[in-house]
Design an enzyme around this catalytic site. Sequence first.
Site, short mmCIF file in Angstrom:
data_model
loop_
_atom_site.label_atom_id
_atom_site.label_comp_id
_atom_site.label_asym_id
_atom_site.label_seq_id
_atom_site.Cartn_x
_atom_site.Cartn_y
_atom_site.Cartn_z
N ARG A 171 59.77 27.48 -15.06
CA ARG A 171 59.64 28.91 -15.26
C ARG A 171 58.61 29.52 -14.31
O ARG A 171 57.62 28.87 -13.97
CB ARG A 171 59.23 29.22 -16.70
N ASP B 262 58.92 21.95 -16.28
CA ASP B 262 58.88 23.38 -16.58
C ASP B 262 59.09 24.13 -15.27
O ASP B 262 58.23 24.07 -14.39
CB ASP B 262 57.53 23.75 -17.20
#
Length: 241
Positions: A142, A140
């Site tokens: 983000r 991930d």
Amino acid sequence: MTAQLDQTGPGTDDPGHHPDDTEHRIRRKGGELTVRVRQLHDTSDGGTILLFGPVADGCLVRIHSRCLYGDVLQSDDCDCGPELDKAMDLIQAEGAGVLIYLEQEGRGSGLIAKARGLRYSERHGVDTFTSYRELDYPLDCRSYAPVAAALRELGLRSVRLLTNNPEKMAAVAQAGIAVEPVQLITVPRSERARAYMQSKREFRGHWLPEFRVDPAAALPPDALPAAGTCAHPAGVVPATG
């Protein structure tokens, strides 16, 4: 980053003030909301900010990463579309809130990476987090720091954050905004969705129930998690309605 709230307010009769030139009405599920639009400029974690109704401290906020399959194609393989739909139902019921739609497809790696991960998962019978690791993608990548800063620029000092993701809550709190997390419980529409939600619990610590279903069958629309199986910290309020 240029996400800023028009401090003069829309529709004023004072000639020294400038109404928001993006404000318009949107009709949804038999109701109507006013909406204003802002752009969040960031090379990796940008997107669009939608301001519904009179945005003020304590309003509902949904930070949503784009999922083409779930949001647009209404795929039954994840909980992205149902989460977005429920968040908008809650905002519409209150007549006000903020939706921030981030261009973070595939947990920030993009749609091609996501598609490759899904293919790998199908071929090897593993979750997409394992697939990403095997394909040398970050699990991930983000960041929610830009959107948290944008909420500050909007003048918000407190929000009710519609999320199951502790990283979103932490980012908003680190920006100096008081956060009341409101959990979004949606029922998985397939065994594949249930498995994906379980992997988010295990790999990213999301506050999600442990749904137990027959792997050969999709869940009925009114299925509910077993009592006491929802993992979330004290203070996280399940959304109702």
